[in-house]
Design an enzyme around this catalytic site. Structure first.
Site, PDB file in Angstrom:
ATOM      1  CB  SER A  21      -0.918   0.027   1.229  1.00  0.00           C
ATOM      2  OG  SER A  21      -1.634   1.252   1.282  1.00  0.00           O
ATOM      3  CB  SER A  22       0.832   4.268  -2.152  1.00  0.00           C
ATOM      4  OG  SER A  22      -0.552   4.624  -2.106  1.00  0.00           O
ATOM      5  CD  GLN A  23      -4.452   4.240   2.482  1.00  0.00           C
ATOM      6  OE1 GLN A  23      -4.521   3.618   3.535  1.00  0.00           O
ATOM      7  NE2 GLN A  23      -5.526   4.592   1.784  1.00  0.00           N
ATOM      8  CD  GLU A  31      -8.227   5.014  -6.251  1.00  0.00           C
ATOM      9  OE1 GLU A  31      -8.967   6.006  -6.209  1.00  0.00           O
ATOM     10  OE2 GLU A  31      -7.136   4.955  -5.672  1.00  0.00           O
ATOM     11  NE  ARG A  60     -13.218   3.103  -4.705  1.00  0.00           N
ATOM     12  CZ  ARG A  60     -13.518   4.377  -4.821  1.00  0.00           C
ATOM     13  NH1 ARG A  60     -14.626   4.740  -5.457  1.00  0.00           N
ATOM     14  NH2 ARG A  60     -12.746   5.320  -4.324  1.00  0.00           N
TER      15      ARG A  60
END
Length: 427
Positions: free
Chosen positions: A166-168, A310, A382
């Site tokens: 995750s880029s988070q 996403e 999503r």
């Protein structure tokens, strides 16, 4: 009004034509709230998204000591001292679970984190391990629930993380880094970081607040220590939330315009322009917004969605309705989103008759007629978007737990139904 579950999503019997305005971006709103709470003076987040994720973020920051007035369209944020022992509810918000702990390290109290049952399976260990390395007192374990015991300051410095899930993980450390004594120097070591546009978004917003960020070296982001200047933000519409609406034009042969589409943006949803063009739609950006027009059968695509994972549920739904095979790849990381999206998409699309092959990092889809059934969402907004797209084109499809869309789009079901001509039918 109570929405039935499963929800009898409308079936389009003629082209859908609509011009719509969408709520603001969750990603931008929650980053803006973090930076406003850490800033040196009050500021305003204009056109903030009002959704479960953003309300959870506002509550988390308020519990820490900031004052956030969410009573109007524009949210006023007043920084405050982070004191006292508090509990933070992450719900299903990855941004709350990952972005707030680095802020909590600046408090002088005990901050406990927990969330929905599904959230306990989402990865956060890299953030917690990094915080320990930067001098933050974090309880044992690498999943929710966990507790951070703050001491009023964080040493900071250099830290190595594996952000391939995750880029988070990167954004979380950068957002609070300027308030650390030594700033923060984040090095990524692992497979390529997914969703890089989200890190670009974080860096751009930090710089708008006067924060010195170095990102010229590959896999390294360094934030210098210093004040975070108060800045008012105007939140762009959520371009990823535009996906099902633009897809509706594609599957019905209609035309949908999303107002206020930015000419330049760091949002991953902007990739929809290229994706829908490649699938056979006409896409035009004008002062009125972004307009997508469906031109008949959709064409299969071979796409690397690594940076825009996403969008996968919407794109997979469109590929299931296309006239030729598709392959979606580079998206192993979305197994760690609200649910394992690759497995969930393969299961639900196959359940409606699609021919889907699940790979470690993607999906292959071959055209085959789809039929009626219930499309399950796994508490993932999503996935609900994918379900309503299929339902618009296939007889007898209902969507379970449509209410999960409140995560980023309150009252989605009513808004969606209002776009259909009177001849639309429910299953």
């Amino acid at each position: 009004m109570t929405t039935p579950d499963p929800w009898p999503a409308p079936r389009a019997r003629e082209p859908v034509h609509a011009t719509i305005s969408l709520p603001g971006s969750k990603s931008l709103t929650n980053r803006a709230l973090i930076l406003a709470a850490l800033a040196d003076a009050p500021s305003v987040v204009r056109r903030a998204l009002v959704s479960r994720d953003t309300v959870l973020m506002a509550r988390a920051l308020t519990s820490l000591g900031a004052a956030i007035d969410t009573s109007a369209e524009d949210w006023r944020v007043t920084p405050g001292a982070f004191t006292g022992d508090v509990d933070v509810d992450c719900g299903l918000a990855g941004t709350v679970m990952r972005f707030v702990p680095p802020v909590a390290g600046l408090s002088d109290g005990s901050v406990s984190f927990d969330g929905d049952a599904h959230m306990r399976n989402r990865p956060v260990g890299e953030v917690l391990t990094a915080l320990r390395g930067l001098g933050v007192d974090v309880s044992e374990g690498n999943r929710l629930p966990f507790t951070i015991t703050g001491h009023g300051r964080v040493r900071g410095g250099r830290v190595v993380v594996d952000a391939s899930a995750s880029s988070q993980f990167i954004s979380a450390l950068l957002l609070a880094g300027a308030r650390y004594d030594e700033g923060v120097d984040v090095r990524h070591d692992g497979k390529p970081v997914p969703s890089l546009p989200h890190i670009d978004m974080t860096v751009e917003m930090l710089r708008a607040h006067g924060v010195d960020v170095a990102d010229s070296d590959a896999n390294r982001w360094a934030v210098a220590p210093g004040p975070i200047r108060a800045v008012d933000h105007v939140i762009e519409p959520d371009l990823s939330n535009a996906a099902p609406f633009l897809a509706l034009a594609a599957v019905t042969g209609g035309s949908v315009t999303v107002r206020d589409w930015p000419r330049s943006t760091t949002q991953a949803g902007d990739a929809l322009r290229d994706i829908l063009t490649r699938m056979g739609c006409t896409v035009a950006l004008s002062p009125d917004g972004l307009t997508v027009t469906g031109n008949g059968p959709l064409h299969g695509v071979d796409l690397d969605l690594h940076d825009v994972g996403e969008l996968t549920p919407t794109v997979a739904a469109l590929c299931a309705l296309a006239d030729s095979p598709s392959h979606l790849r580079g998206i192993a990381h979305i197994r760690g989103h609200e649910t394992d999206r690759l497995s969930a998409l393969a299961t639900e699309l196959t359940g409606l008759g699609a021919e889907v092959t699940e790979h470690p990092d993607g999906l292959s889809l071959r055209p085959t007629p789809l039929g009626p059934g219930v499309f399950h969402t796994y508490a993932d907004h999503r996935m609900a978007h994918a379900g309503v797209i299929i339902a618009a084109a296939v007889d007898g499809v209902a969507v379970e737990d449509i209410g999960t869309t409140a995560k980023t789009f309150p009252d989605f079901a009513t808004f969606w139904s209002g776009l259909f001509p009177a001849s639309a039918e429910a299953p």
